[in-house]
Design an enzyme around this catalytic site. Structure first.
Site, PDB file in Angstrom:
ATOM      1  N   HIS A 114     -23.193  48.921  14.359  1.00 50.95           N
ATOM      2  CA  HIS A 114     -24.108  49.823  13.677  1.00 50.95           C
ATOM      3  C   HIS A 114     -24.453  49.183  12.185  1.00 50.95           C
ATOM      4  CE1 HIS A 114     -25.888  53.330  11.779  1.00 50.95           C
ATOM      5  NE2 HIS A 114     -26.187  53.805  12.969  1.00 50.95           N
ATOM      6  N   GLY A 170     -32.043  57.890   8.302  1.00 45.64           N
ATOM      7  CA  GLY A 170     -31.853  58.893   7.381  1.00 45.64           C
ATOM      8  C   GLY A 170     -32.971  58.900   6.270  1.00 45.64           C
ATOM      9  N   GLU A 175     -24.095  50.637   9.567  1.00 48.35           N
ATOM     10  CA  GLU A 175     -23.496  50.827   8.444  1.00 48.35           C
ATOM     11  C   GLU A 175     -22.025  50.344   8.618  1.00 48.35           C
ATOM     12  OE1 GLU A 175     -24.096  55.357   9.423  1.00 48.35           O
ATOM     13  OE2 GLU A 175     -26.100  54.999   8.862  1.00 48.35           O
ATOM     14  N   ASN A 211     -25.412  59.980  17.565  1.00 46.46           N
ATOM     15  CA  ASN A 211     -24.095  59.439  16.668  1.00 46.46           C
ATOM     16  C   ASN A 211     -23.786  60.361  15.530  1.00 46.46           C
ATOM     17  OD1 ASN A 211     -22.898  57.991  14.931  1.00 46.46           O
ATOM     18  ND2 ASN A 211     -24.309  56.439  14.609  1.00 46.46           N
ATOM     19  N   LYS A 250     -21.756  60.158  13.338  1.00 41.70           N
ATOM     20  CA  LYS A 250     -21.424  59.559  12.037  1.00 41.70           C
ATOM     21  C   LYS A 250     -19.868  60.138  11.476  1.00 41.70           C
ATOM     22  CE  LYS A 250     -25.936  57.528  11.437  1.00 41.70           C
ATOM     23  NZ  LYS A 250     -26.999  57.066  10.595  1.00 41.70           N
ATOM     24  N   GLU A 278     -32.212  49.700  15.430  1.00 39.94           N
ATOM     25  CA  GLU A 278     -32.396  50.728  14.435  1.00 39.94           C
ATOM     26  C   GLU A 278     -32.791  50.111  13.083  1.00 39.94           C
ATOM     27  OE1 GLU A 278     -29.640  54.330  15.298  1.00 39.94           O
ATOM     28  OE2 GLU A 278     -28.448  52.802  14.291  1.00 39.94           O
ATOM     29  N   SER A 302     -34.448  57.987  12.111  1.00 37.34           N
ATOM     30  CA  SER A 302     -35.392  59.454  12.006  1.00 37.34           C
ATOM     31  C   SER A 302     -35.815  59.919  12.984  1.00 37.34           C
ATOM     32  CB  SER A 302     -36.113  58.952  10.779  1.00 37.34           C
ATOM     33  OG  SER A 302     -35.656  58.607   9.612  1.00 37.34           O
TER      34      SER A 302
END
Ligand code: 13P
Length: 251
Positions: A95, A171, A97, A10, A12, A165, A210
């Site tokens: 996702h 991250g 985000e 991904n 992003k 996730e 991660s």
């Protein structure tokens, strides 16, 4: 049943057209690992160009989101048929985000997943808990509610993968214990088996958060983990290919 390992990058909001050479290097090297399915999901603006390369070297390209409607007055949005038209064959929906940053509800995510399946795309549907929920021991309950609310009724185990996730692992360099990963993936599969029966056994459940070349073998070897959804470490062949190789070793 044996499920093929699946490693998805991904990108992003990263990657201009200059980065397509990196994608080509990833697709070419991934060919050596025929037991692993590999896909890259860049931003909308480079899907067409990356898909042209992917057709030449046998790669798979996906989107990171789609609108639930096929077309209409939705300024700035991209629909599932548009992704197909640009050369994508898969899309990420839900996702964290997007759920957190763009206020997407389970209903929104389910509608996007349904639209994507109807357009002929495969779907990677993301779920995952925030840190406070993990710390209060409510992670499994929280994620199973997301699963109940956001997995489309038109369940198709060959075209729907779940990505677990944990938000706090994205991250940050933090990862859950292998026992926690296995417990979550087992709970997700169990919930989908309750709802859809034996077909849930064919569906792949990816871990994301991660993942890197150093921890991939361990994480991909945990119970019920069928692959990885990778952010930062998917942007270069040097960082992404060790993850694909780890998946190939586990076969
Ligand atoms: P990182 O691999 O950068 O932690 O991102 C994970 C992710 O959000 C993939 O969708």
């Amino acid at each position: 049943m044996a499920r093929r390992k699946y490693v998805v990058g991904n990108w992003k909001m990263n990657g201009l057209h200059g980065a397509i050479a990196e994608a080509e290097a990833i697709f070419v090297a991934a060919q050596a690992h025929s037991a692993v399915d590999v896909a890259l999901c860049p931003s909308f603006t480079v899907i067409g160009a990356m898909a042209a390369v992917a057709r030449r070297v046998k790669g798979t390209v996906g989107g990171q989101d789609c609108h639930p409607a096929a077309s209409g007055a939705f300024t700035g949005s991209v629909s599932a048929p548009m992704l197909v038209d640009a050369g994508a064959s898969v899309v990420i929906v839900g996702h964290s985000e997007r759920r957190e940053g763009f206020d997407e509800s389970d209903d929104d995510v389910r509608a996007k997943g349904e639209a994507a399946l109807a357009a002929g795309l495969s779907v990677i549907l993301c779920v995952g808990e925030p840190l406070a929920v993990r710390e209060s021991d409510g992670a499994i309950e929280y994620v199973l509610l997301q699963i109940a609310g956001s997995v489309p009724e038109t369940f198709d185990p060959q075209r729907l993968a779940i990505a677990y996730e944990p938000i706090w692992a994205i991250g940050t360099g933090l990862v859950p214990t292998l026992d926690d990963v296995a417990a979550m993936h087992g709970a997700i599969r169990g919930a989908l088996a309750d709802r859809f029966g034996a077909a849930a056994d064919e569906m792949r459940i990816l871990y994301g958060g991660s993942v890197n070349g150093d921890n991939a073998a361990e994480l991909l070897g945990a119970g019920d983990v069928d692959g990885a959804l990778v952010g930062g470490a998917s942007l270069t062949a040097a960082k992404f290919l060790p993850i694909v190789e780890a998946a190939a070793t586990l076969g």
